[in-house]
Design a protein around this motif. Sequence first.
Motif, short mmCIF file in Angstrom:
data_model
loop_
_atom_site.label_atom_id
_atom_site.label_comp_id
_atom_site.label_asym_id
_atom_site.label_seq_id
_atom_site.Cartn_x
_atom_site.Cartn_y
_atom_site.Cartn_z
N ARG A 35 52.99 47.79 12.10
CA ARG A 35 52.15 48.92 12.50
C ARG A 35 50.66 48.59 12.37
O ARG A 35 49.81 49.42 12.69
CB ARG A 35 52.48 50.15 11.64
CG ARG A 35 53.91 50.67 11.81
CD ARG A 35 54.10 51.40 13.10
NE ARG A 35 53.33 52.62 13.17
CZ ARG A 35 53.78 53.81 12.75
NH1 ARG A 35 54.99 53.94 12.24
NH2 ARG A 35 53.02 54.88 12.88
N HIS A 63 48.82 60.42 8.59
CA HIS A 63 49.41 61.70 8.98
C HIS A 63 50.92 61.59 9.05
O HIS A 63 51.64 62.47 8.57
CB HIS A 63 48.85 62.15 10.32
CG HIS A 63 47.48 62.74 10.24
ND1 HIS A 63 47.06 63.77 11.06
CD2 HIS A 63 46.44 62.46 9.42
CE1 HIS A 63 45.81 64.09 10.76
NE2 HIS A 63 45.41 63.30 9.77
N GLU A 64 51.42 60.51 9.64
CA GLU A 64 52.87 60.33 9.76
C GLU A 64 53.52 60.19 8.39
O GLU A 64 54.55 60.82 8.10
CB GLU A 64 53.17 59.11 10.62
CG GLU A 64 54.65 58.88 10.84
CD GLU A 64 54.94 57.71 11.76
OE1 GLU A 64 56.11 57.27 11.80
OE2 GLU A 64 54.00 57.24 12.43
N THR A 110 55.86 63.34 7.19
CA THR A 110 57.30 63.09 7.30
C THR A 110 57.94 62.71 5.99
O THR A 110 59.16 62.87 5.82
CB THR A 110 57.59 61.96 8.31
OG1 THR A 110 57.10 60.71 7.79
CG2 THR A 110 56.95 62.25 9.66
N SER A 142 46.09 57.96 11.73
CA SER A 142 47.36 58.20 12.43
C SER A 142 48.55 57.90 11.53
O SER A 142 49.48 58.71 11.39
CB SER A 142 47.42 57.35 13.70
OG SER A 142 48.65 57.55 14.37
N LEU A 143 48.56 56.73 10.92
CA LEU A 143 49.67 56.35 10.05
C LEU A 143 49.73 57.26 8.82
O LEU A 143 50.81 57.64 8.37
CB LEU A 143 49.54 54.89 9.63
CG LEU A 143 50.65 54.33 8.73
CD1 LEU A 143 52.01 54.48 9.37
CD2 LEU A 143 50.38 52.86 8.41
#
Length: 248
Positions: free
Chosen positions: A172, A155-156, A160, A152-153
């Motif tokens: 996080r 991908h972010e 971004t 998840s992290l």
Amino acid sequence: MTEAVQLTEHGGGVVQITMQDRSEKNTFSHALVGGLIEVYARIAARPDYKAVVLTGYDTYFASGGTQQGLLAIHEGKMTFADVNMYSLALDCPIPVVAAMQGHGIGGGFVMGLYSDIVLLSRESIYTTNFMKYGFTPGMGATAVVPYRLGESLAHEMLMTAANFRGAELERRGVACQVLPRAEVLPRALEIAAGLAQKPRAALVLLKRHMTRALRERLPQCISEEIAMHEHTFHQQAVADRIATAFGR
């Protein structure tokens, strides 16, 4: 050794690699890349070494590709895989502890994540900023970032291209130690000293076993990233971004 990369013996089988190309702020200059390849070759040839600490200088860990290097990839003169320096820590036979006391930018951050144990600084910035310039990630980032930080992290961060302070990554829940900058290198040396108390043969075998999945995944990942670069890196908009936004 070169002025850009220093190798220091701490005794007991612990060695420290210090990246300190101050004039280039630890971007992947010829001096830094050549120095890293040389020191890792020396380490691999020394049967008395048991653990490595990889660190930078002051507020910089590693800052990724140079502007000239990125433009050369855009122009089709090279690919990031022409010189494999990004996975030197992964390929090192003994454990590598990354003391990322300073900023880790783009490929510089990715390079650190190939280490076996990663320590971050609360104050420093960490970013996989490839997409900032309009090209997709390279250096095996699409394999090693999720491997180290979670899907998840990863991908972010990869999509971004945002900047993350170490303190935010700590909130996080990253599976790395995050410490005040002044404590990162001492803690890394402490971990390395603990590793060096174990038999070298056992360390080598365990590292090989625990990194097998990443090492097996990496060649296909590199091939896929280069294929994506064929569609993204050679756009004029990418050259414009590299020319105007580099270092900002």
